[in-house]
Design an enzyme around this catalytic site. Structure first.
Site, PDB file in Angstrom:
ATOM      1  N   ASP A  38      61.182  49.032  46.447  1.00 32.55           N
ATOM      2  CA  ASP A  38      62.719  48.611  46.672  1.00 32.55           C
ATOM      3  C   ASP A  38      63.474  47.867  48.601  1.00 32.55           C
ATOM      4  O   ASP A  38      62.132  48.276  48.426  1.00 32.55           O
ATOM      5  CB  ASP A  38      63.688  49.598  46.914  1.00 32.55           C
ATOM      6  CG  ASP A  38      63.835  50.701  45.143  1.00 32.55           C
ATOM      7  OD1 ASP A  38      64.094  50.187  44.494  1.00 32.55           O
ATOM      8  OD2 ASP A  38      63.968  51.692  45.402  1.00 32.55           O
ATOM      9  N   HIS A  62      45.152  39.232  33.094  1.00 30.32           N
ATOM     10  CA  HIS A  62      45.395  40.329  33.976  1.00 30.32           C
ATOM     11  C   HIS A  62      45.595  41.790  33.602  1.00 30.32           C
ATOM     12  O   HIS A  62      45.722  41.929  32.701  1.00 30.32           O
ATOM     13  CB  HIS A  62      46.685  40.604  35.294  1.00 30.32           C
ATOM     14  CG  HIS A  62      46.228  39.129  36.649  1.00 30.32           C
ATOM     15  ND1 HIS A  62      46.054  38.115  36.236  1.00 30.32           N
ATOM     16  CD2 HIS A  62      45.922  39.697  37.496  1.00 30.32           C
ATOM     17  CE1 HIS A  62      45.439  37.264  37.605  1.00 30.32           C
ATOM     18  NE2 HIS A  62      45.141  38.443  38.253  1.00 30.32           N
ATOM     19  N   LYS A 100      51.002  43.945  35.879  1.00 28.49           N
ATOM     20  CA  LYS A 100      51.523  42.453  35.933  1.00 28.49           C
ATOM     21  C   LYS A 100      52.716  41.921  35.749  1.00 28.49           C
ATOM     22  O   LYS A 100      52.677  41.532  34.763  1.00 28.49           O
ATOM     23  CB  LYS A 100      50.452  41.237  35.923  1.00 28.49           C
ATOM     24  CG  LYS A 100      50.565  40.465  36.666  1.00 28.49           C
ATOM     25  CD  LYS A 100      49.992  40.301  37.864  1.00 28.49           C
ATOM     26  CE  LYS A 100      49.621  39.118  38.519  1.00 28.49           C
ATOM     27  NZ  LYS A 100      49.901  39.172  39.994  1.00 28.49           N
ATOM     28  N   GLY A 111      50.141  34.425  40.604  1.00 26.91           N
ATOM     29  CA  GLY A 111      49.819  33.779  41.744  1.00 26.91           C
ATOM     30  C   GLY A 111      48.898  32.763  42.045  1.00 26.91           C
ATOM     31  O   GLY A 111      49.171  31.882  43.208  1.00 26.91           O
ATOM     32  N   THR A 112      47.805  33.809  41.814  1.00 27.25           N
ATOM     33  CA  THR A 112      46.338  32.707  41.917  1.00 27.25           C
ATOM     34  C   THR A 112      46.293  32.149  41.135  1.00 27.25           C
ATOM     35  O   THR A 112      45.622  30.823  41.359  1.00 27.25           O
ATOM     36  CB  THR A 112      45.301  33.927  41.870  1.00 27.25           C
ATOM     37  OG1 THR A 112      45.667  34.994  42.840  1.00 27.25           O
ATOM     38  CG2 THR A 112      43.953  33.895  42.071  1.00 27.25           C
TER      39      THR A 112
END
Length: 240
Positions: A34, A134, A138, A144-145
């Protein structure tokens, strides 16, 4: 250094263990994904390392910027809001460092991909696609990679215009096949497929320790960096 851990999932717990083993102090832990709340314990820290989630990452980075707390962010899936973070960094003259992947091995893999793409850019007999795998937890797809891998390839081959998920491929996109499997830390591949052979460049993470140490090294670097700015892990490694 005194560190605030924002997010306490697999990476947060691994960071906690390694930081204490290396003699650093954990001054604040935000255990959920959060939005963080400002507190004296948060502001007592030298730097924050953020691995919360894409839903609240930008707001958490903004809070750190407002409070003058340097922050290293490893959360992916929010780069469509990059301009917002850039504006907050400039407004507050903050120190923010982002990395889709803090592993040295991954960064060298991206450099190798860029260089190989330069050699392959005029080879129309090979078709490029990317693959990433992954763990089941995930959240963002593709990783992102994987997106960073595409951008590295673009630097070597300007004919690459944009990426798409493999099931949404069009004639002008580079497809990324994303898979989720139990227990996989993170695997990435760039594959040039031809009629008689194929070329595959790949990186496989054996553990999270490379990500952990890279994030810690980035935090040290960011504290020592005098100038405010919006940095990347490539700045830390001198690859820019």
């Amino acid at each position: 250094m005194r560190v605030a851990l924002l997010g306490y999932g697999k990476m947060g717990k691994a960071l906690h263990k390694t930081l204490e083993e290396q003699g650093h102090t954990i001054g604040f832990i935000h255990e959920t994904q959060d939005v963080i709340e400002v507190s004296d314990s948060l502001l007592s820290c030298d730097v924050a390392i953020e691995f919360t989630g894409p839903e609240n990452a930008v707001q958490n980075l903004t809070i750190c910027a407002e409070q003058g707390l340097p922050v290293v962010s490893g959360t992916t899936g929010w780069l469509d809001q990059w301009s917002e973070v850039q504006a907050e960094q400039e407004k507050h003259q903050a120190k923010i460092l982002y990395g889709s992947n803090f592993s040295l091995g991954v960064q060298l893999f991206l450099e190798a991909a860029k260089n190989l793409a330069q050699f392959m850019k005029d080879r129309s007999d090979f078709k490029l696609h990317l693959e990433e795998t992954h763990h089941l937890e995930k959240k963002d797809t593709p990783s992102g990679t994987a997106i960073s891998l595409f951008h590295a390839l673009q630097q070597g081959d300007s004919s690459l215009k944009k990426w798409s998920l493999a099931n949404k491929k069009t004639d002008d996109t580079t497809p990324i096949k994303a898979s989720r499997e139990q227990g996989v830390i993170g695997n990435h591949q760039a594959i040039w497929d031809g009629a008689i052979d194929y070329i595959k460049l790949e990186h496989h993470a054996k553990s999270r320790q490379g990500f952990v140490q890279g994030a810690i090294d980035s935090a040290k670097w960011l504290i020592q960096k005098q100038e405010p700015g919006l940095y990347s892990v490539r700045d830390v490694l001198g690859l820019t």
